[in-house]
Design an enzyme around this catalytic site. Structure first.
Site, short mmCIF file in Angstrom:
data_model
loop_
_atom_site.label_atom_id
_atom_site.label_comp_id
_atom_site.label_asym_id
_atom_site.label_seq_id
_atom_site.Cartn_x
_atom_site.Cartn_y
_atom_site.Cartn_z
N GLU A 56 0.85 -1.20 0.00
CA GLU A 56 0.00 0.00 0.00
C GLU A 56 0.88 1.24 0.00
O GLU A 56 2.11 1.15 0.16
CB GLU A 56 -0.95 -0.02 1.21
CG GLU A 56 -2.02 -1.09 1.06
CD GLU A 56 -3.04 -1.10 2.17
OE1 GLU A 56 -2.82 -0.44 3.21
OE2 GLU A 56 -4.05 -1.78 2.02
N HIS A 103 -9.66 8.93 2.55
CA HIS A 103 -9.15 7.85 1.68
C HIS A 103 -9.33 8.33 0.25
O HIS A 103 -10.39 8.82 -0.12
CB HIS A 103 -9.94 6.56 1.92
CG HIS A 103 -9.29 5.36 1.30
ND1 HIS A 103 -9.28 5.15 -0.06
CD2 HIS A 103 -8.61 4.32 1.84
CE1 HIS A 103 -8.62 4.03 -0.32
NE2 HIS A 103 -8.21 3.51 0.82
N ARG A 127 -1.24 9.26 1.29
CA ARG A 127 -2.67 9.48 1.09
C ARG A 127 -3.08 10.93 0.99
O ARG A 127 -3.96 11.29 0.21
CB ARG A 127 -3.43 8.90 2.27
CG ARG A 127 -3.63 7.48 2.10
CD ARG A 127 -4.62 6.98 3.07
NE ARG A 127 -4.64 5.56 2.81
CZ ARG A 127 -5.14 4.67 3.61
NH1 ARG A 127 -5.67 5.06 4.74
NH2 ARG A 127 -5.13 3.41 3.29
N HIS A 182 -12.28 9.04 6.17
CA HIS A 182 -11.86 7.67 6.40
C HIS A 182 -11.39 7.39 7.82
O HIS A 182 -11.79 6.42 8.44
CB HIS A 182 -10.74 7.36 5.40
CG HIS A 182 -10.23 5.95 5.43
ND1 HIS A 182 -11.06 4.86 5.36
CD2 HIS A 182 -8.96 5.46 5.50
CE1 HIS A 182 -10.34 3.76 5.39
NE2 HIS A 182 -9.06 4.08 5.49
N ARG A 190 -1.88 8.83 9.08
CA ARG A 190 -1.65 7.41 9.35
C ARG A 190 -1.13 6.68 8.12
O ARG A 190 -1.63 6.88 7.00
CB ARG A 190 -2.98 6.78 9.79
CG ARG A 190 -2.92 5.31 10.06
CD ARG A 190 -4.30 4.81 10.42
NE ARG A 190 -5.22 5.04 9.33
CZ ARG A 190 -5.55 4.12 8.43
NH1 ARG A 190 -5.03 2.91 8.50
NH2 ARG A 190 -6.40 4.39 7.47
C1 SIN Z 1 -7.41 0.29 2.15
O1 SIN Z 1 -7.58 -0.92 2.00
O2 SIN Z 1 -7.12 1.04 1.23
C2 SIN Z 1 -7.57 0.86 3.51
C3 SIN Z 1 -6.42 0.51 4.35
C4 SIN Z 1 -6.28 1.51 5.46
O3 SIN Z 1 -6.91 2.53 5.47
O4 SIN Z 1 -5.44 1.26 6.32
#
Ligand code: SIN
Length: 548
Positions: free
Chosen positions: A110, A226, A271, A332, A367
């Site tokens: 991620e 998000h 993000r 989010h 975060r």
């Molecule tokens: C996601 O799956 O994009 C969310 C993961 C997160 O917010 O930690």
């Protein structure tokens, strides 16, 4: 009812605290809605932990601190990172069916993670973890789960928290729980915004209650959006960042890949950066979304890695193996919360906080993806360890000593989807709902992705008008008390977020001020702290937080 430990919230934090306490503790887990309807249950990505061959704790610590933009507590980050692998193993031992590849955890990637670190169960990790933990809790006779009870206020004897009053949303009666320790694990605040991928009940109840009781709250200006939620569903259905981790790209409505000119991390940029760029791209093309294109992954990989996303988009008429997905940012995660130390202790003896409703400094100003579920389990362990040491042990639990109420749920490991995304958002009609909607619009327009001092000041004045309207409405006999307890919390938490956001005159992490677009370490490398006994917002360095 009297218990040893009273836990508000049945997400991963609350359930993990309950399960990590010895079985001779009498524990009540109280949930505002059905157990299973939590932000945790909606988490798609997974849990971050160091498992990959060339990864190390030092790398994970560095990535977390970099994302946190100068405000992480290093001690808390070290605890998170060093303990995440063993806590993920604990979840596996509880029965969570994590995806395995060649005998090891299959690891997703991620944004802002240097390595693959995300342990997952397909693309519905939270749902699977919650299902497993609820089943485990159901096997424990010392734990009772009470559903459909909204917390009203914590009760104090002297300055010690000794219990909590609730409103039973079904029977419409008041209920009181006395406890030797009370844990607020009520989740985040996404439902203060009209567009959110959070559970409907994420209205910051524990945070509001803790503040009213006199606890310190910290860093509330840092509301993370998000970047990629599916625009056609209501509530917003997340398109997990892991999709981008596998190679999906973002295109504006004219088909241009806009991240190339902005950040070397491209679609895996932090993000906050991605969210603002998407907002800009939408504004630039006057469009309601950008597009996430994952066709390059191939149909086989898409369906096997992301079956839930595939199925959900299909329900809305989009075949993601052949078409790109319209996405936009959505509220989010709250990086701040009730200020706690590494054992989850708040500034009020007897009151603890865990999970998204707590702020132990691990996330700083922003975060890092998939650190939150890991945080829930690691710091649940810290908190439970503290209670085990501090609360005198009873003799072994017997049937008489059991909590004495029948658990009112059972979920299979696959569980039922906590939210039915095809049915649309449940709306309680009436004037109280219109107050909630007014709050949400203010939050979106003035305390959303980008903010200004003037906008926030005006919205605080508007909020105070809405509060008067609320007080008048609340007096009317026909008003539903359950909804008014929730709206009271929404008003308070919105005010606190706005006050923190207006006070921080810089941009940092997920707090972006158009009128102060730069990060200013000289003045603002500090945490915003509020408590009801002091006027205004005070800013403290990490080292000063626990000086009394
Ligand atoms: C996601 O799956 O994009 C969310 C993961 C997160 O917010 O930690």
């Amino acid at each position: 009812m009297e218990v040893d430990v009273l836990i508000l919230g049945a997400g991963i934090a609350g359930l993990s605290v309950a399960l990590k306490l010895p079985s001779n503790f009498r524990i009540a887990v109280v949930s505002k809605s059905n157990a299973g309807c939590s932000n945790s249950g909606l988490a798609q990505g997974g849990l971050a932990g160091v498992f990959a061959e060339h990864d190390s704790f030092a790398h994970h610590i560095r990535d977390t601190i970099k994302a946190g933009d100068g405000l992480c507590s290093e001690r808390a980050v070290e605890l998170l990172v060093n303990n995440a692998p063993q806590e993920i193993a604990w979840l596996k031992s509880c029965g969570v069916p994590f995806d395995i590849e060649d005998g090891r955890f299959a690891l997703g990637r991620e944004g802002a993670h240097k390595f693959r670190r995300i342990v997952h169960v397909k693309d519905a990790t939270g749902n699977s973890v919650i299902g497993t933990l609820l089943n485990k809790v159901g096997e424990q006779k010392n734990i009772v789960v009470v559903e459909n009870h909204i917390g009203i206020d914590f009760s104090l004897e002297g300055n010690v928290c000794t219990g909590c009053s609730f409103f039973d949303l079904r029977k419409k009666t008041m209920v009181f729980f006395k406890a030797r320790a009370v844990v607020a694990a009520t989740g985040g605040v996404g439902s203060l915004y009209p567009e959110t991928c959070n559970a409907e009940g994420a209205t910051g109840d524990g945070l509001a209650m803790a503040y009213r009781a006199g606890a310190r709250v910290a860093d509330l200006e840092f509301v993370q959006f998000h970047p990629t939620a599916f625009t056609q569903s209501q509530p917003a259905f997340l398109i997990s960042e892991r999709v981008r981790g596998e190679g999906a790209i973002l295109l504006d409505s004219e088909g241009k890949r806009f991240m190339e000119r902005v950040h070397p991390g491209l679609e895996l940029a932090p993000r906050d950066v991605l969210t603002r760029e998407i907002a800009k791209a939408m504004e630039g093309t006057k469009s309601k979304s950008v597009f996430l294109d994952m066709r390059n992954l191939g149909a086989g990989k898409i369906i096997s890695l992301f079956p839930n996303i595939y199925r959900t988009c299909k329900q809305y008429g989009i075949d993601i193996t052949r078409e790109s997905i319209p996405v936009s940012p959505t509220a989010h995660y709250l990086c701040g919360g009730v200020l706690v130390d590494i054992f989850g202790r708040t500034s009020i003896p007897g009151l603890f906080a865990a999970g998204e409703s707590a702020c132990n400094g691990v996330h700083g100003a922003n975060r890092l993806a998939s650190n939150s579920l890991s945080e829930c389990v690691v710091f649940a362990g810290q908190l439970a360890g503290f209670l085990r040491r501090e609360i005198p042990v009873r003799s072994e639990a017997s049937d008489e000593q059991g909590v004495g109420m029948v658990n009112s749920f059972r979920l299979g490991i696959e569980g039922k989807a906590p939210t039915d995304f095809s049915s649309g958002k449940k709306v309680s009609p009436g004037p109280m709902q219109s107050i909630a909607d007014q709050i949400r619009l203010l939050m979106k327009d003035y305390a959303g992705i980008s903010r200004t001092g003037d906008g926030l000041t005006n919205s605080l004045a508007e909020l105070s008008r809405i509060k008067t309207e609320f007080e008048q409405l609340r007096e009317k006999p026909e008003t539903d008390e359950g909804i008014s307890f929730e709206v009271r919390n929404m008003l308070l938490v919105s005010e606190l977020v706005m006050r923190a956001a207006v006070a921080r005159e810089e941009s940092r992490g997920c707090h972006f001020r158009k009128d102060f677009p730069e990060r200013n370490d000289g003045l603002w490398m500090k945490h915003s702290i509020m408590d009801k006994n002091k006027k205004g917002v005070c800013f403290l360095g990490s080292g000063e937080l626990w000086e009394r």
